[in-house]
Design a protein around this motif. Structure first.
Motif, PDB file in Angstrom:
ATOM      1  N   LYS A  41      44.816 -22.681  14.245  1.00 12.21           N
ATOM      2  CA  LYS A  41      44.987 -21.623  15.236  1.00 12.21           C
ATOM      3  C   LYS A  41      43.639 -20.959  15.466  1.00 12.21           C
ATOM      4  O   LYS A  41      42.955 -20.586  14.514  1.00 12.21           O
ATOM      5  CB  LYS A  41      46.011 -20.584  14.738  1.00 12.21           C
ATOM      6  CG  LYS A  41      46.273 -19.454  15.706  1.00 12.21           C
ATOM      7  CD  LYS A  41      47.281 -18.478  15.113  1.00 12.21           C
ATOM      8  CE  LYS A  41      47.525 -17.298  16.046  1.00 12.21           C
ATOM      9  NZ  LYS A  41      48.481 -16.324  15.444  1.00 12.21           N
ATOM     10  N   SER A  42      43.243 -20.822  16.704  1.00 14.59           N
ATOM     11  CA  SER A  42      41.960 -20.200  17.004  1.00 14.59           C
ATOM     12  C   SER A  42      41.943 -18.746  16.569  1.00 14.59           C
ATOM     13  O   SER A  42      42.942 -18.031  16.695  1.00 14.59           O
ATOM     14  CB  SER A  42      41.653 -20.298  18.503  1.00 14.59           C
ATOM     15  OG  SER A  42      41.505 -21.651  18.896  1.00 14.59           O
ATOM     16  N   CYS A  43      40.806 -18.306  16.022  1.00 16.52           N
ATOM     17  CA  CYS A  43      40.697 -16.951  15.501  1.00 16.52           C
ATOM     18  C   CYS A  43      39.240 -16.523  15.533  1.00 16.52           C
ATOM     19  O   CYS A  43      38.344 -17.325  15.796  1.00 16.52           O
ATOM     20  CB  CYS A  43      41.260 -16.847  14.079  1.00 16.52           C
ATOM     21  SG  CYS A  43      40.524 -18.027  12.911  1.00 16.52           S
ATOM     22  N   ARG A  44      39.020 -15.246  15.256  1.00 19.21           N
ATOM     23  CA  ARG A  44      37.667 -14.682  15.304  1.00 19.21           C
ATOM     24  C   ARG A  44      37.401 -13.850  14.067  1.00 19.21           C
ATOM     25  O   ARG A  44      38.285 -13.121  13.592  1.00 19.21           O
ATOM     26  CB  ARG A  44      37.495 -13.834  16.560  1.00 19.21           C
ATOM     27  CG  ARG A  44      36.207 -13.022  16.600  1.00 19.21           C
ATOM     28  CD  ARG A  44      36.029 -12.301  17.910  1.00 19.21           C
ATOM     29  NE  ARG A  44      35.641 -13.247  18.964  1.00 19.21           N
ATOM     30  CZ  ARG A  44      35.331 -12.884  20.198  1.00 19.21           C
ATOM     31  NH1 ARG A  44      35.391 -11.609  20.546  1.00 19.21           N
ATOM     32  NH2 ARG A  44      34.970 -13.794  21.085  1.00 19.21           N
ATOM     33  N   ALA A  45      36.179 -13.934  13.552  1.00 16.82           N
ATOM     34  CA  ALA A  45      35.745 -13.117  12.419  1.00 16.82           C
ATOM     35  C   ALA A  45      34.443 -12.415  12.760  1.00 16.82           C
ATOM     36  O   ALA A  45      33.647 -12.916  13.551  1.00 16.82           O
ATOM     37  CB  ALA A  45      35.556 -13.977  11.173  1.00 16.82           C
ATOM     38  N   VAL A  46      34.243 -11.259  12.165  1.00 21.47           N
ATOM     39  CA  VAL A  46      32.912 -10.657  12.163  1.00 21.47           C
ATOM     40  C   VAL A  46      32.353 -10.818  10.755  1.00 21.47           C
ATOM     41  O   VAL A  46      33.104 -10.792   9.768  1.00 21.47           O
ATOM     42  CB  VAL A  46      32.906  -9.172  12.579  1.00 21.47           C
ATOM     43  CG1 VAL A  46      33.290  -9.025  14.041  1.00 21.47           C
ATOM     44  CG2 VAL A  46      33.803  -8.341  11.694  1.00 21.47           C
ATOM     45  N   VAL A  47      31.038 -11.004  10.673  1.00 20.59           N
ATOM     46  CA  VAL A  47      30.370 -11.266   9.395  1.00 20.59           C
ATOM     47  C   VAL A  47      29.358 -10.159   9.138  1.00 20.59           C
ATOM     48  O   VAL A  47      28.481  -9.902   9.964  1.00 20.59           O
ATOM     49  CB  VAL A  47      29.664 -12.633   9.405  1.00 20.59           C
ATOM     50  CG1 VAL A  47      29.013 -12.904   8.046  1.00 20.59           C
ATOM     51  CG2 VAL A  47      30.641 -13.748   9.775  1.00 20.59           C
ATOM     52  N   LEU A  48      29.487  -9.506   7.963  1.00 20.33           N
ATOM     53  CA  LEU A  48      28.572  -8.451   7.555  1.00 20.33           C
ATOM     54  C   LEU A  48      27.863  -8.886   6.281  1.00 20.33           C
ATOM     55  O   LEU A  48      28.477  -9.469   5.384  1.00 20.33           O
ATOM     56  CB  LEU A  48      29.304  -7.144   7.267  1.00 20.33           C
ATOM     57  CG  LEU A  48      29.866  -6.321   8.422  1.00 20.33           C
ATOM     58  CD1 LEU A  48      31.077  -6.998   9.056  1.00 20.33           C
ATOM     59  CD2 LEU A  48      30.280  -4.932   7.917  1.00 20.33           C
ATOM     60  N   SER A  49      26.582  -8.585   6.203  1.00 19.20           N
ATOM     61  CA  SER A  49      25.875  -8.785   4.943  1.00 19.20           C
ATOM     62  C   SER A  49      24.749  -7.768   4.832  1.00 19.20           C
ATOM     63  O   SER A  49      24.253  -7.245   5.835  1.00 19.20           O
ATOM     64  CB  SER A  49      25.305 -10.207   4.832  1.00 19.20           C
ATOM     65  OG  SER A  49      24.123 -10.347   5.572  1.00 19.20           O
ATOM     66  N   ASP A  50      24.366  -7.480   3.602  1.00 22.08           N
ATOM     67  CA  ASP A  50      23.162  -6.690   3.294  1.00 22.08           C
ATOM     68  C   ASP A  50      23.125  -5.359   4.046  1.00 22.08           C
ATOM     69  O   ASP A  50      22.087  -4.967   4.577  1.00 22.08           O
ATOM     70  CB  ASP A  50      21.903  -7.506   3.601  1.00 22.08           C
ATOM     71  CG  ASP A  50      21.846  -8.788   2.791  1.00 22.08           C
ATOM     72  OD1 ASP A  50      21.409  -8.730   1.627  1.00 22.08           O
ATOM     73  OD2 ASP A  50      22.264  -9.844   3.307  1.00 22.08           O
ATOM     74  N   LEU A  51      24.230  -4.653   4.026  1.00 21.78           N
ATOM     75  CA  LEU A  51      24.244  -3.317   4.634  1.00 21.78           C
ATOM     76  C   LEU A  51      23.416  -2.340   3.801  1.00 21.78           C
ATOM     77  O   LEU A  51      22.743  -1.456   4.336  1.00 21.78           O
ATOM     78  CB  LEU A  51      25.674  -2.808   4.777  1.00 21.78           C
ATOM     79  CG  LEU A  51      25.846  -1.477   5.501  1.00 21.78           C
ATOM     80  CD1 LEU A  51      25.457  -1.596   6.963  1.00 21.78           C
ATOM     81  CD2 LEU A  51      27.279  -0.971   5.375  1.00 21.78           C
TER      82      LEU A  51
END
Length: 292
Positions: A41-51
């Motif tokens: 199923k198509s989906c979307r993520a946001v990616v966070l690193s090194d805040l």
């Protein structure tokens, strides 16, 4: 002639200072799309690193606004959301994570700073325990050499916490062929495998283990980037012009998205190197033939 050179040097210094201030206080949005028949199923993520406890606006409202505008289905974290510093506040990290957890599933892979809190209680006291408990209270359980199956999506997310010896300065450490399998077991080829692995230096080993997509950070884009050439200057391992400094890399059939991160810490500047928030779309490529 000397006066002209002094004027030019002064002008360049002012420009460089402006770029440094500007790039150290903004982020850009990068996007990538992957398509695979195992994705159900198509989906979307946001990616966070090194805040590293950075805030963009009051209560991180600018960053939260950008994440919400992307309308992700879940959030992926590639480590170092806080900074390991004795007696430092963890509030900026927890404040952001608490808001995200209200709206999205959050899959959290530790970085070397989260790991460091656990390794050196003599320096950090009970910070690791307090952070872990605070995450639990807001509904986040870090993936520490473990995984989460998302069967409806056909995706498996692994979080990898490698030994501290792999973060040594000046050179990479040899990683034995079976090391990753010893930490995580064997990746299945029946689902699309996403690996949260903070240190990008071992991308070939992650790919050999079976990761389809690696999400990394750690390098901060090399702190400063050389104009036109575009290479990052310095890695946290104190290596000049590191091979992996930010962007998209491929190893066989595997891909690595290396974020330049959202904050700073040891060298608290960015030059020609704005922070990054990644938006990743996972698209199904079933063409009607995938098992349901």
């Amino acid at each position: 002639m000397i006066d002209i050179l002094i004027t030019v040097a002064g002008f360049l210094a002012v420009v460089l200072l402006w770029v440094m201030i500007y790039d150290s206080n903004r982020f850009v949005i990068r996007e990538h799309t992957v398509m695979d028949r195992r994705i159900r199923k198509s989906c979307r993520a946001v990616v966070l690193s090194d805040l590293h406890n950075k805030r963009y606006g009051k209560n991180n409202e600018k960053l939260l606004g950008a994440i919400r505008s992307a309308r992700p289905d879940f959030v992926l974290i590639a480590g170092d959301i806080l900074t390991a510093k004795p007696k430092a506040s963890m509030e900026p990290a927890l404040e952001l994570l608490g808001e995200l957890a209200k709206d999205y599933p959050v899959y959290y892979g530790n970085g070397n700073h989260e790991h460091r809190l656990k390794l050196y209680p003599q320096s950090y006291g009970d910070m690791a325990d307090r952070y872990r408990e605070a995450l639990k209270q807001i509904g986040i359980e870090p993936l520490v050499n473990s995984h989460a199956n998302l069967p409806d999506l056909g995706i498996t997310i692994y979080g990898c916490e490698i030994d501290k010896l792999f973060f040594r300065h000046f050179r990479t450490q040899d990683m034995k062929p079976d090391y990753m399998r010893g930490l995580l077991g064997q990746a299945s080829d029946r689902t699309y495998t996403v690996l949260l692995a903070h240190n990008p230096d071992y991308f070939p080993q992650y790919a050999d283990w079976g990761a389809d997509m690696v999400l990394s950070g750690h390098v901060h884009g090399g702190v400063a980037r050389v104009p036109f050439w575009g290479k990052g200057v310095l890695s946290p391992a104190l290596r000049l012009f590191p091979k992996y400094d930010g962007g998209i890399y491929r190893e066989g059939n595997a891909i690595m998205i290396l974020s330049r991160g959202l904050g700073t810490h040891t060298i608290p500047i960015r030059v020609f190197n704005p922070a990054e928030l990644w938006v990743v779309d996972f698209l199904t490529d079933c063409d009607g033939s995938c098992d349901r």
